[in-house]
Scaffold this active site. Structure first.
Site, PDB file in Angstrom:
ATOM      1  N   GLY A   1      36.358  29.624  24.487  1.00 57.43           N
ATOM      2  CA  GLY A   1      37.322  29.325  23.418  1.00 57.43           C
ATOM      3  C   GLY A   1      38.723  29.382  24.016  1.00 57.43           C
ATOM      4  N   ARG A   2      39.685  29.623  23.147  1.00 54.48           N
ATOM      5  CA  ARG A   2      41.088  29.648  23.609  1.00 54.48           C
ATOM      6  C   ARG A   2      41.292  30.619  24.773  1.00 54.48           C
ATOM      7  NH1 ARG A   2      42.395  29.054  17.878  1.00 54.48           N
ATOM      8  NH2 ARG A   2      41.476  31.112  17.759  1.00 54.48           N
ATOM      9  N   ILE A   3      40.796  31.849  24.624  1.00 49.30           N
ATOM     10  CA  ILE A   3      41.066  32.862  25.656  1.00 49.30           C
ATOM     11  C   ILE A   3      40.255  32.567  26.919  1.00 49.30           C
ATOM     12  CG2 ILE A   3      40.992  35.337  26.208  1.00 49.30           C
ATOM     13  CD1 ILE A   3      41.536  35.847  23.174  1.00 49.30           C
TER      14      ILE A   3
ATOM     15  N   THR B   1      36.900  41.888  27.424  1.00 45.42           N
ATOM     16  CA  THR B   1      38.111  42.020  26.597  1.00 45.42           C
ATOM     17  C   THR B   1      37.844  41.458  25.194  1.00 45.42           C
ATOM     18  OG1 THR B   1      38.877  39.907  27.495  1.00 45.42           O
ATOM     19  CG2 THR B   1      39.835  41.897  28.454  1.00 45.42           C
ATOM     20  N   SER B   2      36.565  41.250  24.846  1.00 42.68           N
ATOM     21  CA  SER B   2      36.283  40.612  23.554  1.00 42.68           C
ATOM     22  C   SER B   2      36.083  41.668  22.466  1.00 42.68           C
ATOM     23  CB  SER B   2      35.078  39.684  23.677  1.00 42.68           C
ATOM     24  OG  SER B   2      33.894  40.401  23.997  1.00 42.68           O
ATOM     25  N   ARG B   3      34.854  42.069  22.234  1.00 37.73           N
ATOM     26  CA  ARG B   3      34.570  43.152  21.299  1.00 37.73           C
ATOM     27  C   ARG B   3      33.509  44.044  21.940  1.00 37.73           C
ATOM     28  NH1 ARG B   3      38.764  42.472  19.300  1.00 37.73           N
ATOM     29  NH2 ARG B   3      39.265  42.001  17.126  1.00 37.73           N
TER      30      ARG B   3
ATOM     31  N   GLU C   1      34.359  52.121  19.187  1.00 38.46           N
ATOM     32  CA  GLU C   1      35.776  52.397  19.339  1.00 38.46           C
ATOM     33  C   GLU C   1      36.343  53.248  18.200  1.00 38.46           C
ATOM     34  OE1 GLU C   1      37.268  48.565  21.118  1.00 38.46           O
ATOM     35  OE2 GLU C   1      38.988  49.189  19.927  1.00 38.46           O
TER      36      GLU C   1
ATOM     37  N   HIS D   1      41.837  49.209  24.542  1.00 41.86           N
ATOM     38  CA  HIS D   1      42.007  48.003  23.695  1.00 41.86           C
ATOM     39  C   HIS D   1      43.476  47.547  23.676  1.00 41.86           C
ATOM     40  CE1 HIS D   1      40.017  45.737  20.121  1.00 41.86           C
ATOM     41  NE2 HIS D   1      40.895  44.965  20.741  1.00 41.86           N
TER      42      HIS D   1
ATOM     43  N   ALA E   1      44.541  44.570  25.495  1.00 45.38           N
ATOM     44  CA  ALA E   1      44.666  43.252  26.140  1.00 45.38           C
ATOM     45  C   ALA E   1      45.816  42.421  25.570  1.00 45.38           C
ATOM     46  CB  ALA E   1      43.352  42.486  26.046  1.00 45.38           C
TER      47      ALA E   1
HETATM   48  C1  DGY Z   1      42.485  40.939  18.461  1.00 45.28           C
HETATM   49  O1  DGY Z   1      43.542  40.434  18.085  1.00 45.28           O
HETATM   50  O2  DGY Z   1      41.408  40.668  17.950  1.00 45.28           O
HETATM   51  C2  DGY Z   1      42.551  41.874  19.612  1.00 45.28           C
HETATM   52  O3  DGY Z   1      41.376  42.511  19.844  1.00 45.28           O
HETATM   53  C3  DGY Z   1      43.685  42.855  19.466  1.00 45.28           C
HETATM   54  O4  DGY Z   1      44.802  42.146  19.760  1.00 45.28           O
END
Ligand code: DGY
Length: 328
Positions: free
Chosen positions: A155-157, A236-238, A267, A285, A287
């Site tokens: 996706g975007r990231i 860096t997602s969930r 978390e 968390h 990022a």
């Molecule tokens: C989000 O925006 O979903 C990130 O995990 C926190 O910025």
């Protein structure tokens, strides 16, 4: 009558000022996550809520707050909100996509490099006064340039992470459940791969999928077992996308070389065994946590909230199905 908005945690002053120009605002000034009953007691009288990803907005909360018309999440992810329940009840949900893409991609790379080159371990070593002599085999890590980067989710990231890989002359492969336009693939120079192949051949794996029933524990004992023993995994997602206990086993048994995590399964709790493992980088968390980006996210959430309360379609509507049946 002026609409009432509740902000669940201290945010940027600019965001509160923006809201105050148009609505009545109350901000929880405590730096702590409100309990369900506290949340309900504040949202009961509110027309809109500016929430963080730590606020669980479920059926119970929505039912207890019949006046609530919009939940503007200060995050791109919205797994903290029960979207189905919100839509059924006519509650608008919004998020903050786009503005955090590059910042999050920067951080995925920060983690990748830190894990590959053992920066955090080396820092701990130096601070402990253990650097007595240079050594040819001291803190050997893994080269990044020229290697294969596997992106789970484009996706975007994921795409922003891919763009950065060209500077390292990497081969980038990806797996995504959604079709990606051919032009995007060509521009990025990335190649699709079945998930199992990606797991088998990647030197670095970076995860960029939303948390869904299908993505929960995508990285598990089974999938870690397919990876190279030299593989470095970045998330860096969930958190729940990675089975944290399986990750501990994979690191301890040498199934993978290292991991770098910004997100965790429960978390802010972190699997305690991770703390005893050297080859894992742990971030709380952060990022998207740059001054610029967090302010943009805040302002975006505020604009989404105000637009919704004025009866306009908010720029970042998560549940468009709600439109014809909004709470009034
Ligand atoms: C989000 O925006 O979903 C990130 O995990 C926190 O910025």
């Amino acid at each position: 009558m002026t609409a009432r908005v509740y902000v669940t945690r201290p945010i940027f002053d600019q965001g509160v000022e923006r809201l105050k120009r148009e609505v009545h605002v109350e901000v929880n000034s405590d730096e702590r996550v409100l309990s369900k009953s506290e949340l309900i007691s504040h949202l009961r009288e509110a027309d809109g809520a500016l929430t963080l990803l730590t606020d669980i907005i479920n059926r119970e909360v929505l039912d207890a707050c019949p006046r609530l018309k919009v939940v503007a999440n200060f995050a791109v992810g919205f797994n903290n909100v029960d979207i189905e329940a919100a839509t059924e009840r006519g509650v608008i949900v919004t998020n903050t996509p786009g503005v955090l893409t590059e910042t999050t991609a920067d951080f995925a790379w920060t983690l990748l490099m830190a894990a590959a080159r053992r920066v955090v371990e080396a820092d701990r070593f130096a601070r402990a006064g253990k650097f007595k002599m240079w050594g040819p085999k001291m803190f050997l890590g893994h080269d990044v340039y020229g290697k294969t980067l596997g992106l789970i989710g484009l996706g975007r990231i994921g795409q922003a992470v891919a763009r950065r890989a060209s500077g390292f002359n990497m081969k980038v492969i990806f797996h995504d459940a959604e079709p990606i336009p051919e032009q995007v693939l060509q521009d990025l120079g990335v190649t699709p791969a079945p998930l199992e192949e990606l797991l088998r051949i990647s030197d670095f794996i970076s995860v960029h999928v939303p948390l869904l029933a299908e993505t929960k524990h995508l990285l598990s004992d089974r999938t870690f077992a397919m990876m190279k023993p030299t593989c470095v995994v970045v998330n860096t997602s969930r958190g729940p996308v990675v089975d944290e206990k399986a990750l501990v086993r994979a690191l301890k048994n040498g199934k993978i070389a290292a991991a770098a995590l910004d997100v965790f399964e429960r978390e802010p709790e972190i699997e305690p065994e991770l703390f005893d493992i050297d080859n894992v980088v742990i971030a709380p968390h952060i990022a998207s946590a740059s001054h610029e980006t967090r302010l943009k996210m805040c302002m975006m959430a505020a604009e989404n909230l105000l637009a919704s309360l004025k009866g306009n379609r908010p720029p970042n509507l998560v549940n468009p199905e709600v439109w014809g049946k909004r709470r009034s």
